[in-house]
Design a protein around this motif. Structure first.
Motif, PDB file in Angstrom:
ATOM      1  N   SER A  24     -40.842 -33.067   4.646  1.00 51.73           N
ATOM      2  CA  SER A  24     -41.437 -31.942   3.925  1.00 51.73           C
ATOM      3  C   SER A  24     -42.412 -32.438   2.864  1.00 51.73           C
ATOM      4  O   SER A  24     -43.196 -31.673   2.330  1.00 51.73           O
ATOM      5  N   GLY A  35     -41.166 -33.693   0.189  1.00 54.46           N
ATOM      6  CA  GLY A  35     -40.268 -33.744  -0.966  1.00 54.46           C
ATOM      7  C   GLY A  35     -39.593 -35.100  -1.042  1.00 54.46           C
ATOM      8  O   GLY A  35     -39.698 -35.904  -0.110  1.00 54.46           O
ATOM      9  N   LYS A  36     -38.854 -35.352  -2.125  1.00 59.09           N
ATOM     10  CA  LYS A  36     -38.317 -36.690  -2.342  1.00 59.09           C
ATOM     11  C   LYS A  36     -37.300 -37.133  -1.287  1.00 59.09           C
ATOM     12  O   LYS A  36     -37.275 -38.297  -0.911  1.00 59.09           O
ATOM     13  N   SER A  69     -36.969 -36.365   2.026  1.00 57.93           N
ATOM     14  CA  SER A  69     -37.513 -36.792   3.313  1.00 57.93           C
ATOM     15  C   SER A  69     -38.459 -37.985   3.168  1.00 57.93           C
ATOM     16  O   SER A  69     -38.522 -38.836   4.050  1.00 57.93           O
ATOM     17  N   ARG A  85     -45.905 -26.002  -0.903  1.00 52.34           N
ATOM     18  CA  ARG A  85     -45.933 -26.823   0.299  1.00 52.34           C
ATOM     19  C   ARG A  85     -47.293 -27.493   0.529  1.00 52.34           C
ATOM     20  O   ARG A  85     -47.354 -28.625   1.000  1.00 52.34           O
ATOM     21  N   SER A 125     -34.693 -30.195  -5.907  1.00 52.63           N
ATOM     22  CA  SER A 125     -35.956 -29.827  -5.286  1.00 52.63           C
ATOM     23  C   SER A 125     -35.697 -28.973  -4.076  1.00 52.63           C
ATOM     24  O   SER A 125     -34.569 -28.750  -3.684  1.00 52.63           O
ATOM     25  N   GLY A 126     -36.754 -28.512  -3.488  1.00 54.37           N
ATOM     26  CA  GLY A 126     -36.592 -27.664  -2.309  1.00 54.37           C
ATOM     27  C   GLY A 126     -36.438 -28.484  -1.044  1.00 54.37           C
ATOM     28  O   GLY A 126     -36.581 -27.987   0.049  1.00 54.37           O
ATOM     29  N   GLY A 127     -36.127 -29.745  -1.149  1.00 55.97           N
ATOM     30  CA  GLY A 127     -35.953 -30.609   0.034  1.00 55.97           C
ATOM     31  C   GLY A 127     -37.201 -31.387   0.236  1.00 55.97           C
ATOM     32  O   GLY A 127     -37.866 -31.442   1.181  1.00 55.97           O
TER      33      GLY A 127
END
Ligand SMILES: [Zn+2]
Ligand SMILES: [Zn+2]
Lengths: 307, 64
Positions: free
Chosen positions: A52, A54-55, A57, A84, B62-64
């Motif tokens: 995504s 984000g941290k 992944s 996003r 966080s949102g992932g």
């Protein structure tokens, strides 16, 4: 406070570790989880990381790549402005820098509408979003052996508690460290299953993967954030709460599977009913995804929003 | 001491004596949900702070 393994200053508490030893601990814990559940058989296996930006992944992509696994990234663009788009921009740069293949699939193109558009009709948007996210991941990961997701100990503890509080029975379908090998579907694995969100953030910070994105704008509305805050309060008072929740769940799961096997040998007819209820083994007529009825939830929703 | 709370983009000067753990208590932040950097480097909760320090509080959620 000193590191438990050397004389350097600790940068992390519980366990107390310096930078070097924390990185070692983190990577080893990931590898141990992969080994414990047999998530990846060998380094040639083609693994798709559901990324995504984000941290969670990005850290997962980084560790697997660093440890020599054969990884590529697949990102889903839900269409969330200011959130996003920023994280995907970061992901694109990250993958370019580390020479990792990246595919991006968008709701706009694949479903017809963005989450920003759908959030007006579906509130909270998280349920619809999750359904489409899993759908697109399934559809675009068929060439891979496994899909690795950044789900961590916090996520899993939350999911277990949510299932209990809402008496949901999806216990077997999506939870657990890896999904079963069902014909035609890519198996999902969670190498960060025993790693805390706080540990992932620490690792990302130490490696300069400075990801400072805000929380998803739709998340504060969800039941999950309520459960998350509650578990974090418990963990603050009693270190180990998250691990206890997940360990207990894994034990229950094992017992249930044992029982099903026992019933199976006693009474074949009954076991078939139980098994069918626990496992979606039919395929959707529209897309071929696993589902319990004729058409899967994602395809039904897709029809609904484009009607 | 300068305090930056990354999640809310808040920045403030604070007159404070004590450890990071005490600072988080004062700010009503759950230590489970953040990591803390002093002058750019991660430190543990028992670290005593001095008035010249710059403290950055990073949310782990966080949102992932
Ligand atoms: Zn050390
Ligand atoms: Zn379908």
């Amino acid at each position: 406070m000193n590191c438990d393994k050397c004389k350097e200053n600790a940068i992390y508490q519980d366990p107390n570790l310096c930078k070097k030893h924390f990185i070692e601990y983190f990577e080893q814990k990931t590898i141990n989880t992969i080994k414990k559940f047999g998530m990846i058989k060998n380094k040639q296996e083609k693994i798709c990381v559901a990324a995504s930006g984000g941290k969670d992944s990005v850290a997962l992509l980084f560790v697997l790549h660093k440890k020599g696994f054969n990884v590529e990234a697949l990102a889903i663009d839900e269409g969330i402005k200011g959130y996003r788009d920023r994280s995907l921009e970061f992901l694109q740069e990250f993958c370019k820098k580390h020479k990792i293949n990246l595919k991006i699939k968008s709701y706009k193109k694949e479903i017809g509408k963005t989450i920003d558009q759908l959030s007006k009709k579906y509130s909270p948007a998280c349920n619809v979003c999750g359904t489409f996210r899993r759908y697109l991941l399934d559809q675009h990961s068929k060439e891979y052996k496994k899909i690795a997701t950044g789900h961590n100990l916090d996520d899993e503890a939350q999911a277990v508690m949510m299932n209990i509080l809402k008496a949901q029975t999806s216990l077997f379908a999506r939870q657990g460290p890896m999904t079963k090998d069902i014909d035609g579907f890519t198996q999902k694995i969670k190498p960060f299953y025993f790693i805390k969100e706080k540990e992932i953030m620490t690792y990302a910070f130490l490696l300069g993967l400075n990801i400072d994105f805000e929380e998803c704008p739709y998340a504060p509305l969800s039941f999950r954030s309520y459960v998350r805050d509650w578990i974090n309060k418990e963990e603050k008072e009693n270190q180990g709460t998250k691990l206890n929740i997940v360990t207990h769940y894994l034990k229950l799961r094992e017992d249930m599977q044992d029982n099903i096997q026992k019933i199976e040998t006693k009474e074949n007819k009954f076991s078939k009913v139980v098994k069918d209820a626990l496992q979606p083994i039919k395929k959707c007529h529209e897309c071929g995804s696993p589902c319990s009825g004729l058409i899967c939830k994602a395809c039904k929703l897709k029809e609904e929003i484009n009607a | 001491m300068k305090i930056i709370i990354e999640r809310t983009k808040e920045e403030k000067e604070l007159d404070f004596k004590g450890t990071i753990e005490e600072l988080l208590q004062k700010l009503k932040i759950n230590k489970e949900e953040v990591i803390v950097a002093r002058n750019g480097a991660l430190v543990t909760l028992d670290t005593e702070l001095s008035s010249e320090d710059e403290i950055k509080i990073l949310s782990v959620i966080s949102g992932g």
